[in-house]
Design a protein around this motif. Structure first.
Motif, PDB file in Angstrom:
ATOM      1  N   ASN A 127      45.668  28.070 -43.682  1.00 51.15           N
ATOM      2  CA  ASN A 127      45.749  29.452 -44.159  1.00 51.15           C
ATOM      3  C   ASN A 127      45.378  29.576 -45.633  1.00 51.15           C
ATOM      4  OD1 ASN A 127      47.022  31.421 -41.999  1.00 51.15           O
ATOM      5  ND2 ASN A 127      48.048  29.463 -41.745  1.00 51.15           N
ATOM      6  N   ALA A 128      45.778  28.586 -46.426  1.00 52.00           N
ATOM      7  CA  ALA A 128      45.461  28.614 -47.853  1.00 52.00           C
ATOM      8  C   ALA A 128      43.962  28.448 -48.086  1.00 52.00           C
ATOM      9  CB  ALA A 128      46.228  27.522 -48.585  1.00 52.00           C
ATOM     10  N   MET A 129      43.293  27.642 -47.251  1.00 46.47           N
ATOM     11  CA  MET A 129      41.855  27.472 -47.389  1.00 46.47           C
ATOM     12  C   MET A 129      41.106  28.746 -46.993  1.00 46.47           C
ATOM     13  SD  MET A 129      41.224  24.531 -48.706  1.00 46.47           S
ATOM     14  CE  MET A 129      39.725  23.689 -48.276  1.00 46.47           C
ATOM     15  N   LEU A 130      41.639  29.480 -46.035  1.00 49.10           N
ATOM     16  CA  LEU A 130      41.071  30.783 -45.703  1.00 49.10           C
ATOM     17  C   LEU A 130      41.205  31.724 -46.896  1.00 49.10           C
ATOM     18  CD1 LEU A 130      39.919  32.839 -43.624  1.00 49.10           C
ATOM     19  CD2 LEU A 130      42.299  33.316 -42.959  1.00 49.10           C
ATOM     20  N   PHE A 131      42.364  31.701 -47.517  1.00 46.95           N
ATOM     21  CA  PHE A 131      42.623  32.499 -48.716  1.00 46.95           C
ATOM     22  C   PHE A 131      41.643  32.121 -49.830  1.00 46.95           C
ATOM     23  CE2 PHE A 131      44.910  33.318 -52.694  1.00 46.95           C
ATOM     24  CZ  PHE A 131      45.420  34.592 -52.501  1.00 46.95           C
ATOM     25  N   ALA A 132      41.460  30.804 -50.037  1.00 50.52           N
ATOM     26  CA  ALA A 132      40.548  30.326 -51.083  1.00 50.52           C
ATOM     27  C   ALA A 132      39.101  30.701 -50.776  1.00 50.52           C
ATOM     28  CB  ALA A 132      40.688  28.809 -51.222  1.00 50.52           C
ATOM     29  N   TYR A 133      38.725  30.637 -49.495  1.00 53.96           N
ATOM     30  CA  TYR A 133      37.363  31.025 -49.088  1.00 53.96           C
ATOM     31  C   TYR A 133      37.094  32.484 -49.432  1.00 53.96           C
ATOM     32  CZ  TYR A 133      33.843  32.845 -45.848  1.00 53.96           C
ATOM     33  OH  TYR A 133      32.773  33.514 -45.299  1.00 53.96           O
ATOM     34  N   PHE A 134      38.056  33.346 -49.158  1.00 55.46           N
ATOM     35  CA  PHE A 134      37.866  34.770 -49.452  1.00 55.46           C
ATOM     36  C   PHE A 134      37.786  35.005 -50.964  1.00 55.46           C
ATOM     37  CE2 PHE A 134      39.448  39.174 -49.952  1.00 55.46           C
ATOM     38  CZ  PHE A 134      38.422  39.811 -49.270  1.00 55.46           C
ATOM     39  N   LEU A 135      38.615  34.284 -51.725  1.00 54.29           N
ATOM     40  CA  LEU A 135      38.520  34.380 -53.179  1.00 54.29           C
ATOM     41  C   LEU A 135      37.116  34.012 -53.659  1.00 54.29           C
ATOM     42  CD1 LEU A 135      41.844  32.689 -54.402  1.00 54.29           C
ATOM     43  CD2 LEU A 135      41.323  35.126 -54.439  1.00 54.29           C
ATOM     44  N   THR A 136      36.550  32.971 -53.050  1.00 50.63           N
ATOM     45  CA  THR A 136      35.239  32.478 -53.483  1.00 50.63           C
ATOM     46  C   THR A 136      34.134  33.474 -53.169  1.00 50.63           C
ATOM     47  OG1 THR A 136      35.978  30.198 -53.140  1.00 50.63           O
ATOM     48  CG2 THR A 136      33.607  30.573 -53.275  1.00 50.63           C
ATOM     49  N   ILE A 137      34.129  34.011 -51.947  1.00 49.16           N
ATOM     50  CA  ILE A 137      33.038  34.935 -51.590  1.00 49.16           C
ATOM     51  C   ILE A 137      33.134  36.244 -52.367  1.00 49.16           C
ATOM     52  CG2 ILE A 137      32.758  33.940 -49.284  1.00 49.16           C
ATOM     53  CD1 ILE A 137      34.211  36.388 -48.140  1.00 49.16           C
ATOM     54  N   GLN A 138      34.329  36.567 -52.836  1.00 52.64           N
ATOM     55  CA  GLN A 138      34.497  37.752 -53.672  1.00 52.64           C
ATOM     56  C   GLN A 138      34.313  37.428 -55.163  1.00 52.64           C
ATOM     57  OE1 GLN A 138      35.003  41.009 -52.589  1.00 52.64           O
ATOM     58  NE2 GLN A 138      34.543  40.080 -50.587  1.00 52.64           N
ATOM     59  N   GLN A 139      34.096  36.127 -55.464  1.00 52.70           N
ATOM     60  CA  GLN A 139      33.861  35.636 -56.834  1.00 52.70           C
ATOM     61  C   GLN A 139      35.012  35.997 -57.788  1.00 52.70           C
ATOM     62  OE1 GLN A 139      29.882  36.978 -57.990  1.00 52.70           O
ATOM     63  NE2 GLN A 139      29.059  35.083 -57.133  1.00 52.70           N
ATOM     64  N   ILE A 140      36.215  35.995 -57.253  1.00 50.78           N
ATOM     65  CA  ILE A 140      37.392  36.278 -58.083  1.00 50.78           C
ATOM     66  C   ILE A 140      37.666  35.149 -59.071  1.00 50.78           C
ATOM     67  CG2 ILE A 140      39.897  36.681 -58.024  1.00 50.78           C
ATOM     68  CD1 ILE A 140      39.435  38.171 -55.357  1.00 50.78           C
ATOM     69  N   PRO A 141      37.608  33.854 -58.658  1.00 49.46           N
ATOM     70  CA  PRO A 141      37.821  32.786 -59.647  1.00 49.46           C
ATOM     71  C   PRO A 141      36.779  32.813 -60.765  1.00 49.46           C
ATOM     72  CG  PRO A 141      37.996  31.928 -57.414  1.00 49.46           C
ATOM     73  CD  PRO A 141      37.465  33.317 -57.299  1.00 49.46           C
ATOM     74  N   GLN A 142      35.519  33.084 -60.400  1.00 46.44           N
ATOM     75  CA  GLN A 142      34.470  33.125 -61.420  1.00 46.44           C
ATOM     76  C   GLN A 142      34.699  34.268 -62.398  1.00 46.44           C
ATOM     77  OE1 GLN A 142      34.158  32.755 -58.207  1.00 46.44           O
ATOM     78  NE2 GLN A 142      32.703  31.128 -57.712  1.00 46.44           N
ATOM     79  N   ALA A 143      35.154  35.407 -61.865  1.00 49.68           N
ATOM     80  CA  ALA A 143      35.439  36.543 -62.741  1.00 49.68           C
ATOM     81  C   ALA A 143      36.596  36.231 -63.689  1.00 49.68           C
ATOM     82  CB  ALA A 143      35.764  37.778 -61.897  1.00 49.68           C
ATOM     83  N   LEU A 144      37.629  35.551 -63.142  1.00 50.07           N
ATOM     84  CA  LEU A 144      38.762  35.162 -63.986  1.00 50.07           C
ATOM     85  C   LEU A 144      38.324  34.168 -65.059  1.00 50.07           C
ATOM     86  CD1 LEU A 144      41.820  35.185 -64.571  1.00 50.07           C
ATOM     87  CD2 LEU A 144      42.069  33.346 -62.885  1.00 50.07           C
ATOM     88  N   ALA A 145      37.480  33.210 -64.669  1.00 51.04           N
ATOM     89  CA  ALA A 145      36.985  32.224 -65.632  1.00 51.04           C
ATOM     90  C   ALA A 145      36.193  32.909 -66.748  1.00 51.04           C
ATOM     91  CB  ALA A 145      36.114  31.188 -64.917  1.00 51.04           C
ATOM     92  N   GLN A 146      35.342  33.865 -66.374  1.00 54.07           N
ATOM     93  CA  GLN A 146      34.549  34.563 -67.379  1.00 54.07           C
ATOM     94  C   GLN A 146      35.431  35.394 -68.309  1.00 54.07           C
ATOM     95  OE1 GLN A 146      31.214  34.012 -67.787  1.00 54.07           O
ATOM     96  NE2 GLN A 146      31.670  35.065 -69.713  1.00 54.07           N
ATOM     97  N   TRP A 147      36.487  35.990 -67.742  1.00 53.74           N
ATOM     98  CA  TRP A 147      37.417  36.770 -68.567  1.00 53.74           C
ATOM     99  C   TRP A 147      38.107  35.875 -69.596  1.00 53.74           C
ATOM    100  CZ3 TRP A 147      42.861  36.492 -68.858  1.00 53.74           C
ATOM    101  CH2 TRP A 147      43.462  37.513 -69.613  1.00 53.74           C
ATOM    102  N   ILE A 148      38.505  34.671 -69.156  1.00 54.81           N
ATOM    103  CA  ILE A 148      39.161  33.734 -70.069  1.00 54.81           C
ATOM    104  C   ILE A 148      38.202  33.324 -71.188  1.00 54.81           C
ATOM    105  CG2 ILE A 148      40.061  31.364 -70.235  1.00 54.81           C
ATOM    106  CD1 ILE A 148      41.318  31.832 -67.459  1.00 54.81           C
TER     107      ILE A 148
END
Length: 426
Positions: A284-305
């Motif tokens: 379930n967590a990998m499904l969650f992580a997959y959705f984060l990735t396709i929505q580019q949420i981690p990349q957006a957070l990284a760019q904000w930092i």
């Protein structure tokens, strides 16, 4: 809006008491259906393929190996060896319990199992020697947390699979910090015992140390098999897990002869239930992580930092605070698989070594095992000692603060974690 909905649903489900694995899968599924045109078949495919990884096979095998050794007499023999080595010092008996926790953590790979195995034997013995109940419980409940850092570590496997890092490097990176934190706990015990007026006792003769080592050596040899086998290039971490499970069974059944045939089905079923729980969370967590990735949420957070001009020091403070808070409410594997994909891209951009980051996260997870309402070590210690939960928490405070200081040192001196991996993987 997508991120707000996803995390809002996740926290809502957790708030109403839905299990973490179901909360992860359900929040992701609802958000995907609302905001994307992804077919629902993708959900099932991602959950299945996420656990179809060779490295993850190590989890049930290490769990089985730890349960075999916990059921046998390995813990008692390790304790006798630890008492022979450090039992003569002021605070020698609780120090030997901590030393035994360090060793048994490397054998079992489980924090609660370490507390249960060592605590069930040593808590009463420490009190009989004149120490207060709080002294005996506090030292062991904190030392037991080393079970998820010292290899073999299921938590490090989960982190490695989540961010695609070498399990072998992570295992080696966890060794020195684990021993370092264990030493800090022993120093706290030594100082507290001196202040309480406990004196040195007679040092065990070398013959007794050697005899206790020989008795414990069969159990201790599993560490050599796992670590030596991996870094000697004999087998992979997953193959090491399989060998350790077979070896653990052989030792407790035919060498120590503590495991009866009728006990084996119970050990296997317990291991299967624990493994199934962990793998269901991972799916379930990998499904969650997959959705984060396709929505580019981690990349957006990284760019904000990056845009906020955070440096390494500020970023790592933020990471530690986030994980310490999260560790109060979530099980380690779940929290890692939610947080790691979010902070990993930013950490890489800031030049933080991913292996060092894994150790930092795992030490935070250790401390989370000691904080309510989810701190499992507290409940295990409460159950085996008969103390209520509030007293166990208060008893653990001196050693708990030592772990916090150790976390800060490990966070800002990366060579503590990276020395061995860099030495071996040059």
């Amino acid at each position: 809006m997508v991120a707000i909905t996803l995390f809002g649903l996740l926290f809502l489900f957790l708030l109403v008491g839905i299990p973490i694995a179901v909360s992860l899968g359900l929040s992701t599924t609802i958000t995907m259906l609302l905001f994307t045109d992804q077919p629902t078949l993708v959900i099932a495919q991602k959950m299945f393929t996420s656990i179809d990884k060779f490295a993850l096979m190590a989890i049930p095998l290490f769990v089985l190996a730890g349960n075999f050794l916990s059921q046998g007499g390995a813990a008692e023999r390790i304790i006798r060896f630890a008492k022979a080595v450090v039992g003569h010092l002021p605070g020698g008996l609780p120090m030997s319990a901590i030393f035994a926790c360090i060793i048994f953590a490397a054998v079992s790979g489980s924090s609660p199992a370490t507390v249960a195995a060592i605590g069930s034997i040593m808590i009463g013995a420490i009190q009989e020697a004149g120490y207060s109940p709080k002294f005996s419980v506090g030292s062991i409940v904190c030392a037991g947390s080393l079970g998820i850092l010292i290899p073999p570590s299921i938590v490090l496997i989960v982190y490695g699979v989540t961010v695609d890092q070498s399990i072998g490097k992570l295992f080696m990176a966890g060794f020195v910090p684990g021993v370092f934190l264990g030493t800090m706990l022993m120093v706290v015990t030594y100082i507290a015992a001196r202040r309480a007026g406990f004196k040195k006792e007679k040092r065990a003769p070398f013959s007794e140390i050697w005899k206790s080592f020989k008795e414990a050596s069969w159990g201790l040899f599993v560490i050599v098999i796992v670590i030596g086998g991996i870094y000697g290039g004999i087998f992979t971490p997953t193959e090491a897990a399989a060998v350790s499970a077979v070896y653990g069974f052989f030792v407790v059944k035919f060498i120590y002869k503590d495991l009866k045939w009728k006990m084996i089905p119970r050990v296997i079923m317990t291991s299967a239930a624990t493994s199934a729980m962990i793998l269901f969370i991972i799916a379930n967590a990998m499904l969650f992580a997959y959705f984060l990735t396709i929505q580019q949420i981690p990349q957006a957070l990284a760019q904000w930092i990056i845009d906020m001009n955070f440096n390494k020091v500020v970023f790592l403070i933020f990471v530690n605070i986030l994980l310490l808070i999260g560790g109060n409410f979530m099980e380690p594997s779940s929290l890692i698989m939610i947080v790691a994909p979010l902070i990993y891209p930013a950490a890489v951009k800031l030049g933080i070594d991913p292996i060092h980051l894994g150790v930092i996260i795992t030490v935070n997870m250790e401390i989370g095992m000691l904080t309510p309402p989810v701190g499992l070590n507290l409940f295990v210690a409460s159950g085996i000692s008969g103390m209520n939960l509030q007293d166990v928490i208060r008893a653990s405070m001196p050693w708990f603060f030592a772990l916090l200081i150790g976390l800060l040192i490990i966070t800002y001196i990366p060579q503590i974690s990276l020395f061995l991996p860099n030495l071996i993987y040059r």
